[in-house]
Enzyme design. Structure first.
Site, PDB file in Angstrom:
ATOM      1  N   HIS A   1      -2.438   6.359  -2.377  1.00  8.83           N
ATOM      2  CA  HIS A   1      -1.744   7.342  -3.189  1.00  8.83           C
ATOM      3  C   HIS A   1      -0.262   7.346  -2.821  1.00  8.83           C
ATOM      4  O   HIS A   1       0.097   7.109  -1.661  1.00  8.83           O
ATOM      5  CB  HIS A   1      -2.301   8.751  -2.943  1.00  8.83           C
ATOM      6  CG  HIS A   1      -3.662   8.974  -3.521  1.00  8.83           C
ATOM      7  ND1 HIS A   1      -3.932   8.825  -4.860  1.00  8.83           N
ATOM      8  CD2 HIS A   1      -4.833   9.340  -2.932  1.00  8.83           C
ATOM      9  CE1 HIS A   1      -5.214   9.097  -5.073  1.00  8.83           C
ATOM     10  NE2 HIS A   1      -5.778   9.409  -3.933  1.00  8.83           N
TER      11      HIS A   1
ATOM     12  N   CYS B   1       1.706   5.356  -7.205  1.00  9.81           N
ATOM     13  CA  CYS B   1       2.609   6.178  -8.008  1.00  9.81           C
ATOM     14  C   CYS B   1       3.943   6.376  -7.283  1.00  9.81           C
ATOM     15  O   CYS B   1       4.004   6.387  -6.057  1.00  9.81           O
ATOM     16  CB  CYS B   1       2.001   7.551  -8.267  1.00  9.81           C
ATOM     17  SG  CYS B   1       0.695   7.549  -9.497  1.00  9.81           S
TER      18      CYS B   1
END
EC number: 3.4.22.-
Length: 445
Positions: A279, A326
């Site tokens: 992440h 991301c």
């Protein structure tokens, strides 16, 4: 400045007039059958509005002090629905999906009066692309509070032991199998030069760190298991030594990276590739990544690990760092071009005692700053899977930067079910030569 950009985006990609008018005519009923807190939370989670937009909705200025709780609720919902009418041509369908997921059947029925099946909502997809069934899963850090780590028996097995000796990973892998086309020669470029890639046994070292499970089980990166297997399969065929790890905490990651770049494997190699899958988020102008223990590290700290003074074994060698996470929590809705623009854009050496601090590094991102990346819960990351497809097809005859451009082009034509898209980018730090992998062809050792 952010509010000005927000207003500009809203002007450019407004909702269809009939949908906007239907919402405005039925505003009182929609307010009656919904709750602001649940509605806005789900809308932000899905990316239809950003956290900044939420703050703007909730800014009632001085007016809020003189309002009752019920009046505040009504005003917040009113501002929310007005904002939704400005969030693009797919916003009506997305709002219907949100109402359906929250069980607001009466409010949903009101919208279905205009579009029973949402059949007139523009759906930006390419039906020929298999991965377009993605469920809009993103690799961004979430704000859920940490909970107890599951027992070791419930965590995916690691490939290499982060606290053990450095041993290349040689076990068979599962998942999609691709055949890498083999080269018939060593490619060179007389203008820019090429990085030497001609060794039989020391062509390259690949470090894979795939963090799937976290201290908060709600952050599990479903579908990511196959990404590591796909990369292993591709780079094995090219001739790389593979070091693959799962679910590392921050200490294990930096210790492993230091140990590997200091090892004989890297000292002898012609090239080094690292893929960190986890992440990510963007705080201010800083990209950060999350490790299995929930800790965060700046991406810049990882890049600095390859400084020439800290990593002498890789001086003058190509170092490719792939970060498919991301770089923010904003979904990319794209932009609707004015008609006049759509009509126009139709497509038929001398030795030195010193070296640069950061050089021969190519950094590859799956998205641009501030935006999300997407991962299919069955097939894996859009970026990684399409990169592997393109590597298999073109590693034999095209330099890496061309392979990345084609990957970005393919991914750029994919859409989630909400019409969100993704734009890859790469940047070179003194990466001044071309890198051909030359799979299957060698002239030394």
């Amino acid at each position: 400045m952010e509010e000005e950009r927000e207003r500009e985006r809203d002007r450019e990609v407004g909702m269809k007039q009939k949908h906007r008018q239907h919402i405005m005519r039925n505003m009182d009923k929609l307010i009656k059958y919904t709750s602001y807190k649940d509605l806005v939370a789900e809308t932000v989670r899905r990316g239809l509005i950003s956290p900044v937009m939420r703050r703007n909705i909730e800014d009632l200025n001085e007016k809020g002090h003189s309002m009752t709780e019920e009046q505040v609720q009504v005003e917040l919902l009113r501002k929310y629905f007005v904002k939704i009418t400005k969030r693009g041509p797919t916003a009506y369908a997305e709002l219907m999906a949100i109402l359906r997921s929250l069980g607001y059947s009466e409010a949903l029925r009101i919208l279905e009066e205009m579009d029973p099946q949402g059949s007139e909502i523009p759906f930006l997809s390419l039906s020929r692309m298999h991965s377009n069934k993605s469920a809009d899963i993103v690799d961004t850090c979430l704000s859920d509070p940490p909970v107890e780590m599951p027992s070791v028996s419930n965590v995916s097995a690691i490939h290499n032991d982060a606290d053990g000796p450095l041993v290349p990973f040689e076990e068979p892998v599962q998942g999609k199998q691709r055949i890498v086309v083999k080269s018939t020669r060593i490619h060179t470029d007389d203008i820019t030069g090429t990085y030497p890639m001609k060794s039989q046994h020391n062509r390259g070292v690949l470090l894979i760190v795939n963090i799937i499970d976290f201290s908060n089980p709600g952050l599990k990166r479903k579908g990511a298991e196959g990404d590591g297997d796909s990369l292993i399969d591709i780079f094995r065929q090219i001739g790389f030594k593979i070091f693959s790890y799962k679910n590392l905490d921050q200490r294990q990651f930096f210790n492993t990276l230091s140990a590997l770049t200091s090892s004989q494997f890297v000292r002898d190699t012609e090239s080094f590739v690292m893929v960190l899958m986890t992440h990510g988020e963007r705080a201010g102008e800083v990209d950060r990544v999350q490790f299995s223990d929930g800790s965060l590290a700046d991406v810049k700290a990882i890049i600095n690990s390859f400084r020439s003074d800290l990593c002498p074994n890789l001086v003058h060698k190509p170092k490719v760092l792939i970060f498919p996470f991301c770089r923010g929590d904003n979904p990319d809705h794209g932009q609707i071009l004015p008609k006049v623009m759509r009509m126009r854009i139709q497509t038929d050496g001398v030795p030195f005692d010193n070296v640069p601090t950061l050089s021969d590094i190519l950094i590859c991102y799956a998205s641009t700053p501030g935006f999300e990346t997407h991962r299919d819960t069955e097939e894996g990351s859009w970026y990684i899977q399409k990169f592997c497809d393109t590597m298999a097809e073109h590693a034999h005859d095209r330099p890496l930067e061309d392979i990345l451009k084609k990957t970005h082009s393919i991914v750029g034509n994919m859409r989630t079910k909400y019409g969100h898209l993704q734009t890859g980018v790469f940047e070179g730090l003194g990466f001044n030569k071309k890198l051909y992998f030359n799979p299957g062809f060698f002239v030394s050792d």
